[in-house]
Design a protein around this motif. Sequence first.
Motif, PDB file in Angstrom:
ATOM      1  N   VAL A   1       0.836  -1.193   0.000  1.00 16.51           N
ATOM      2  CA  VAL A   1       0.000   0.000   0.000  1.00 16.51           C
ATOM      3  C   VAL A   1       0.871   1.242   0.000  1.00 16.51           C
ATOM      4  O   VAL A   1       0.721   2.148  -0.828  1.00 16.51           O
ATOM      5  CB  VAL A   1      -0.920  -0.001   1.235  1.00 16.51           C
ATOM      6  N   ALA A   2       1.816   1.271   0.960  1.00 16.49           N
ATOM      7  CA  ALA A   2       2.690   2.433   1.076  1.00 16.49           C
ATOM      8  C   ALA A   2       3.521   2.612  -0.193  1.00 16.49           C
ATOM      9  O   ALA A   2       3.719   3.722  -0.672  1.00 16.49           O
ATOM     10  CB  ALA A   2       3.605   2.271   2.285  1.00 16.49           C
TER      11      ALA A   2
ATOM     12  N   LYS B   1       1.220   3.919  -3.116  1.00 15.86           N
ATOM     13  CA  LYS B   1       0.808   5.313  -2.902  1.00 15.86           C
ATOM     14  C   LYS B   1       1.975   6.244  -3.217  1.00 15.86           C
ATOM     15  O   LYS B   1       1.817   7.264  -3.876  1.00 15.86           O
ATOM     16  CB  LYS B   1       0.330   5.514  -1.462  1.00 15.86           C
TER      17      LYS B   1
ATOM     18  N   GLU C   1      -8.209  -9.284  -3.342  1.00 12.94           N
ATOM     19  CA  GLU C   1      -8.473  -8.954  -1.942  1.00 12.94           C
ATOM     20  C   GLU C   1      -7.666  -7.734  -1.489  1.00 12.94           C
ATOM     21  O   GLU C   1      -8.140  -6.930  -0.692  1.00 12.94           O
ATOM     22  CB  GLU C   1      -8.094 -10.188  -1.114  1.00 12.94           C
TER      23      GLU C   1
ATOM     24  N   GLY D   1      -8.508  -3.413  -2.788  1.00 10.51           N
ATOM     25  CA  GLY D   1      -9.349  -2.484  -2.046  1.00 10.51           C
ATOM     26  C   GLY D   1      -8.545  -1.711  -1.010  1.00 10.51           C
ATOM     27  O   GLY D   1      -8.741  -0.511  -0.824  1.00 10.51           O
ATOM     28  N   GLY D   2      -7.625  -2.416  -0.339  1.00 13.22           N
ATOM     29  CA  GLY D   2      -6.827  -1.783   0.704  1.00 13.22           C
ATOM     30  C   GLY D   2      -5.800  -0.815   0.145  1.00 13.22           C
ATOM     31  O   GLY D   2      -5.457   0.173   0.779  1.00 13.22           O
ATOM     32  N   ILE D   3      -5.291  -1.096  -1.046  1.00 14.93           N
ATOM     33  CA  ILE D   3      -4.287  -0.211  -1.647  1.00 14.93           C
ATOM     34  C   ILE D   3      -4.962   1.009  -2.260  1.00 14.93           C
ATOM     35  O   ILE D   3      -4.401   2.092  -2.298  1.00 14.93           O
ATOM     36  CB  ILE D   3      -3.480  -0.960  -2.737  1.00 14.93           C
ATOM     37  N   GLY D   4      -6.197   0.825  -2.720  1.00 14.78           N
ATOM     38  CA  GLY D   4      -6.885   1.892  -3.425  1.00 14.78           C
ATOM     39  C   GLY D   4      -6.705   1.707  -4.915  1.00 14.78           C
ATOM     40  O   GLY D   4      -5.576   1.757  -5.417  1.00 14.78           O
ATOM     41  N   VAL D   5      -7.809   1.479  -5.619  1.00  9.61           N
ATOM     42  CA  VAL D   5      -7.735   1.187  -7.049  1.00  9.61           C
ATOM     43  C   VAL D   5      -6.961   2.261  -7.794  1.00  9.61           C
ATOM     44  O   VAL D   5      -6.148   1.971  -8.677  1.00  9.61           O
ATOM     45  CB  VAL D   5      -9.157   1.083  -7.653  1.00  9.61           C
ATOM     46  N   GLU D   6      -7.170   3.543  -7.391  1.00 13.78           N
ATOM     47  CA  GLU D   6      -6.553   4.631  -8.151  1.00 13.78           C
ATOM     48  C   GLU D   6      -5.022   4.557  -8.107  1.00 13.78           C
ATOM     49  O   GLU D   6      -4.350   5.091  -8.980  1.00 13.78           O
ATOM     50  CB  GLU D   6      -7.071   5.994  -7.662  1.00 13.78           C
ATOM     51  N   ASN D   7      -4.487   3.873  -7.083  1.00 18.40           N
ATOM     52  CA  ASN D   7      -3.025   3.797  -6.974  1.00 18.40           C
ATOM     53  C   ASN D   7      -2.415   2.652  -7.772  1.00 18.40           C
ATOM     54  O   ASN D   7      -1.204   2.608  -7.969  1.00 18.40           O
ATOM     55  CB  ASN D   7      -2.616   3.656  -5.506  1.00 18.40           C
TER      56      ASN D   7
END
Lengths: 422, 293
Positions: free
Chosen positions: A256-257, A260, A282, A285-291
């Motif tokens: 995620v980090a 982003k 799975e 969603g936690g990473i954010g689709v836009e990223n």
Amino acid sequence: MRLRTHAGTRSLGVLSIAALAVTALTACGAQVDAAGADPSAGTADSCVDTSGDTVRIGFLNSLSGTMAISEQTVHDSLQLAAAEINADGGVLGKQLEVVTEDGQSEPTVFAEKATKLITSDCVAAVFGGWTSASRKAMLPVFESNDSLLFYPVQYEGLEASPNIFYTGATTNQQIVPALDYLAEQGVESLFLVGSDYVFPRTANKIINAYAEAHGIEVLGEEYAPLGHTDFSTIVNKVRSADADAVFNTLNGDSNVAFFKEYSNAGLAADEMPVLSVSIAEEEIGGIGVENVEGQLTAWNYYQTVDTPENAAFVEAFKAEYGEDRVTSDPMEAAYDSLHLWKGMVEKAGSFAVADVQEAADGVSFDAPEGTVTVDGDNHHIAKTALIGRIGADGLIHTEWSSDGPIEPDPFLEGYDWADGLS
Amino acid sequence: MDILNQLFAGLSLGSVLLLAALGLALTFGQMGVINMAHGEFMMAGAYTAFVVQGVVGSAGVSLLVALPLGFLVGGVLGLVLEATLIHRMYHRPLDTLLVTWGVALVLQQVARDVFGAPNVDVTAPEWLSGAVTVGGVALPKTRLFILAVAVVCVATLALVLQATPLGRRIRAVVQHRDLAEASGISSRGTDRLTFFIGSGMAGIAGVALTLLGSIGPTLGTSYIVDAFLVVVAGGIGQIKGTVIAATALGLMQSFFEYSTTASVAKVLVFVVIVAFLQVRPQGLVTVRTRSLV
């Protein structure tokens, strides 16, 4: 210890360092060893009771701790498969009775609970495990007790135990095809980013060997400690190296980090794509689709795979657990593992471990990902490799697929460039 | 250009560390309470941002709403913790360490039960996406924003401590609790307020962190160690020390990481801090008192 609050500066400093040590230790998790493997408990005479209408099987996933995020989904999928098999008449006419144990994200606990499932619950087979550390900890337990483990996650290969069936991909079914794909796309230089533990380091060894043999330049290799959350320096290095693509073996939250930071630094999928081997539906969603939109992944199954079996699997899963849930590769591999075990038992006509092992070769299942077949020699299964692109809908869409299922080769013996890796 | 990039990366990391450590400096510094649940207050702040985004919808507005709300959520959690558990064990630091660690585990599980095990994401507002390029250095806007939040927090806290009656009371209690009580200051009330503000700062840090990483039940654990390092190295009970230590740690981490690897850099930073504490066990900046210990 009495400590006046206004004056205990030095003692407090010492105390807080002790606190840090405690936190650091827990964060690292327990040392991997086979504490649960008591060789004296190893009896070839299993206590599995097949005289009644039911037979016991064990599900061993982390339902608490850091890995619960991932392993709960595998557990859900296993429950679904068990319910389906029971509704369909069971295995050899016997209903499955599931015994659930929590591995607590600790390898030692996995070994302990595996021993308990085998020796006191007398299960016919155990399904579960996620991290390689948990598998390595359970391996001696299953070998000394001569029982069966079905392990559903892609891993670093270089292992084949007669007591484990590996239903996730080994390296030649995921990493090697991913490199083939990148080479086909004209990628001439790579940057490797991974978490600092066994899977990424082994994977990167393979990638380096492949790159050297295929004229691809590896411009950098960076490892971040597990749970690392500040990627500005690594992203700076990636940007300066300016490779054609990034090969990402980061695990867990770090993704995620990393993504982003990657998109905030202005790096984009169309200029420098990132190919990941640990991001499934799975995690998106936690990473954010836009990223991560437009980035690449390598797996053997996506929720979008177009087979009638997958349509039924996705529908059944959503009906059971909710419309907002997604299905992913490890979940599908776990679902397959139960069905494959059923196939082996029915082919053998017996629940006995030796009979199942003997019957395993060639057992196949029309899985959601397509037909999968068990290799009796190395206990892995033949799977089709799929390179996917993450879409704006948060799902992964197949971009490229191998020509049919790839035979498992956990020790990469069929690849000249991989000499000396194993 | 790489050096400038790393300079910014270091400052930015420093600002993150500062946000995480600021509240801790206050609670640890004043009351000597080793609050292991501080990280979980950050986690609560982060989930506040997630909930607010779900309710408000627009990413830009929700971030601005979430910042004060995160402060409130963190603060109230801290207040409850102080009132129910911590105030019973003010003179037992070892016990508070264990108790608050237990509370941290409970809070993590609560978050897992309420929000589910998978991590969730907060969308960064449109006006924070991308980077500003200054002289060839790309400065991600999210990181600039966090830097600004950190500066505002420090300035506000400094103002409160220096120029308000509340701040005077807090400083008095930090410097000499007994004497402050003898002068008619309610140290009990001051403690509560300090804990509220300190924990609220954790909430703000949590909201800011949603711009950088994922939001999960264990978000706090990845920052709590660094936050304690900053406070211990900076000197207990002084905001100035915390600011300097956070910046220094951020810069060290980013430059070590650039010339070695992330794992080695972590080790080097630890080594430097341990060595530093040998020379100055009381930290960078200390409160001078006439007490005997």
